[in-house]
Scaffold this motif. Structure first.
Motif, mmCIF file in Angstrom:
data_model
loop_
_atom_site.group_PDB
_atom_site.id
_atom_site.type_symbol
_atom_site.label_atom_id
_atom_site.label_comp_id
_atom_site.label_asym_id
_atom_site.label_seq_id
_atom_site.Cartn_x
_atom_site.Cartn_y
_atom_site.Cartn_z
ATOM 1 N N LEU A 18 0.827 -1.211 0.000
ATOM 2 C CA LEU A 18 0.000 0.000 0.000
ATOM 3 C C LEU A 18 0.861 1.259 0.000
ATOM 4 C CD1 LEU A 18 -2.791 -1.000 2.537
ATOM 5 C CD2 LEU A 18 -3.081 -0.603 0.084
ATOM 6 N N VAL A 19 1.904 1.262 0.813
ATOM 7 C CA VAL A 19 2.788 2.423 0.910
ATOM 8 C C VAL A 19 3.452 2.690 -0.436
ATOM 9 C CG1 VAL A 19 4.919 3.298 1.965
ATOM 10 C CG2 VAL A 19 3.167 2.223 3.393
ATOM 11 N N ARG A 20 3.841 1.637 -1.112
ATOM 12 C CA ARG A 20 4.500 1.791 -2.417
ATOM 13 C C ARG A 20 3.567 2.426 -3.446
ATOM 14 N NH1 ARG A 20 7.473 -3.932 -1.853
ATOM 15 N NH2 ARG A 20 9.407 -3.153 -0.936
ATOM 16 N N GLN A 21 2.278 2.361 -3.233
ATOM 17 C CA GLN A 21 1.310 2.948 -4.153
ATOM 18 C C GLN A 21 1.065 4.434 -3.887
ATOM 19 O OE1 GLN A 21 -2.311 0.556 -4.575
ATOM 20 N NE2 GLN A 21 -1.146 -1.211 -3.815
ATOM 21 N N LEU A 22 1.557 4.928 -2.764
ATOM 22 C CA LEU A 22 1.365 6.332 -2.418
ATOM 23 C C LEU A 22 2.225 7.235 -3.287
ATOM 24 C CD1 LEU A 22 1.500 6.094 1.490
ATOM 25 C CD2 LEU A 22 -0.548 6.305 0.073
ATOM 26 N N SER A 23 1.771 8.472 -3.441
ATOM 27 C CA SER A 23 2.583 9.472 -4.145
ATOM 28 C C SER A 23 3.741 9.891 -3.238
ATOM 29 C CB SER A 23 1.727 10.696 -4.485
ATOM 30 O OG SER A 23 1.367 11.379 -3.287
ATOM 31 N N LYS A 24 4.713 10.576 -3.820
ATOM 32 C CA LYS A 24 5.845 11.051 -3.016
ATOM 33 C C LYS A 24 5.373 11.942 -1.876
ATOM 34 C CE LYS A 24 9.461 10.826 -6.477
ATOM 35 N NZ LYS A 24 10.490 11.558 -7.217
ATOM 36 N N LYS A 25 4.416 12.808 -2.177
ATOM 37 C CA LYS A 25 3.889 13.720 -1.161
ATOM 38 C C LYS A 25 3.238 12.939 -0.013
ATOM 39 C CE LYS A 25 0.809 17.697 -0.706
ATOM 40 N NZ LYS A 25 -0.103 18.601 -1.404
ATOM 41 N N GLU A 26 2.463 11.923 -0.356
ATOM 42 C CA GLU A 26 1.808 11.103 0.669
ATOM 43 C C GLU A 26 2.823 10.292 1.474
ATOM 44 O OE1 GLU A 26 -2.516 10.158 -1.350
ATOM 45 O OE2 GLU A 26 -0.750 9.162 -2.171
ATOM 46 N N LYS A 27 3.866 9.821 0.807
ATOM 47 C CA LYS A 27 4.922 9.074 1.514
ATOM 48 C C LYS A 27 5.636 9.981 2.515
ATOM 49 C CE LYS A 27 5.803 5.662 -2.069
ATOM 50 N NZ LYS A 27 6.712 5.213 -3.128
ATOM 51 N N LEU A 28 5.909 11.218 2.108
ATOM 52 C CA LEU A 28 6.549 12.169 3.025
ATOM 53 C C LEU A 28 5.654 12.448 4.225
ATOM 54 C CD1 LEU A 28 8.177 14.711 0.554
ATOM 55 C CD2 LEU A 28 9.357 13.181 2.147
ATOM 56 N N ARG A 29 4.380 12.625 3.959
ATOM 57 C CA ARG A 29 3.429 12.864 5.048
ATOM 58 C C ARG A 29 3.388 11.667 5.994
ATOM 59 N NH1 ARG A 29 -3.045 13.408 4.560
ATOM 60 N NH2 ARG A 29 -3.450 13.727 6.754
ATOM 61 N N LEU A 30 3.331 10.465 5.431
ATOM 62 C CA LEU A 30 3.324 9.249 6.248
ATOM 63 C C LEU A 30 4.611 9.148 7.060
ATOM 64 C CD1 LEU A 30 2.081 6.543 7.091
ATOM 65 C CD2 LEU A 30 3.117 5.533 5.038
ATOM 66 N N SER A 31 5.722 9.460 6.440
ATOM 67 C CA SER A 31 7.010 9.421 7.129
ATOM 68 C C SER A 31 7.031 10.373 8.317
ATOM 69 C CB SER A 31 8.120 9.785 6.147
ATOM 70 O OG SER A 31 9.351 9.833 6.779
ATOM 71 N N ARG A 32 6.524 11.589 8.124
ATOM 72 C CA ARG A 32 6.480 12.567 9.221
ATOM 73 C C ARG A 32 5.576 12.077 10.350
ATOM 74 N NH1 ARG A 32 6.683 16.353 4.869
ATOM 75 N NH2 ARG A 32 4.414 16.439 4.799
ATOM 76 N N GLU A 33 4.446 11.491 9.995
ATOM 77 C CA GLU A 33 3.515 10.984 11.013
ATOM 78 C C GLU A 33 4.147 9.838 11.805
ATOM 79 O OE1 GLU A 33 0.587 12.202 12.041
ATOM 80 O OE2 GLU A 33 0.881 13.845 10.639
ATOM 81 N N LEU A 34 4.838 8.946 11.119
ATOM 82 C CA LEU A 34 5.502 7.837 11.808
ATOM 83 C C LEU A 34 6.616 8.347 12.720
ATOM 84 C CD1 LEU A 34 5.722 5.249 8.895
ATOM 85 C CD2 LEU A 34 4.279 5.085 10.947
ATOM 86 N N GLU A 35 7.365 9.324 12.222
ATOM 87 C CA GLU A 35 8.433 9.917 13.025
ATOM 88 C C GLU A 35 7.864 10.566 14.280
ATOM 89 O OE1 GLU A 35 11.732 13.415 12.463
ATOM 90 O OE2 GLU A 35 11.303 12.119 10.755
ATOM 91 N N LYS A 36 6.756 11.300 14.122
ATOM 92 C CA LYS A 36 6.107 11.945 15.262
ATOM 93 C C LYS A 36 5.671 10.914 16.300
ATOM 94 C CE LYS A 36 2.980 14.674 13.537
ATOM 95 N NZ LYS A 36 1.784 15.506 13.322
ATOM 96 N N GLU A 37 5.106 9.820 15.812
ATOM 97 C CA GLU A 37 4.632 8.774 16.712
ATOM 98 C C GLU A 37 5.785 8.142 17.487
ATOM 99 O OE1 GLU A 37 2.383 4.545 16.252
ATOM 100 O OE2 GLU A 37 1.559 6.234 15.133
ATOM 101 N N ILE A 38 6.900 7.926 16.812
ATOM 102 C CA ILE A 38 8.079 7.348 17.461
ATOM 103 C C ILE A 38 8.630 8.308 18.504
ATOM 104 C CG2 ILE A 38 10.494 6.687 17.090
ATOM 105 C CD1 ILE A 38 9.529 5.499 14.379
ATOM 106 N N ILE A 39 8.730 9.579 18.140
ATOM 107 C CA ILE A 39 9.251 10.584 19.073
ATOM 108 C C ILE A 39 8.332 10.702 20.290
ATOM 109 C CG2 ILE A 39 9.664 13.069 19.365
ATOM 110 C CD1 ILE A 39 10.728 13.044 16.458
#
Length: 78
Positions: A18-39
């Motif tokens: 599913l992640v591989r199907q996301l656009s670059k913009k959506e992947k960046l957003r997902l990455s930021r959200e995951l980073e926030k959750e980890i922090i």
């Protein structure tokens, strides 16, 4: 329209597909959200590790004043 909570069981590889199907913009957003959750998780763990009932505001204030006095005295001698 009322929004609800939905849970589905996915395996890691399905999520990865599913992640591989996301656009670059959506992947960046997902990455930021995951980073926030980890922090947030790390911060919560850190705060829990330092949580104590033995430390009150008076003790903190006293220690702060000691350090300030030491720094002031050190500044006067240099």
């Amino acid at each position: 329209m009322k929004s609800g909570t939905y849970n589905i069981d996915l395996e890691f590889n399905q999520i990865l597909d599913l992640v591989r199907q996301l656009s670059k913009k959506e992947k960046l957003r997902l990455s930021r959200e995951l980073e926030k959750e980890i922090i947030d998780g790390k911060l919560t763990s850190l705060l829990e590790a330092f949580k104590t009932d033995d430390l009150d505001q008076e003790t903190i204030d006293r220690e702060v004043e000691i350090v300030r006095s030491e720094l002031y005295a050190k500044g006067k001698t240099t």
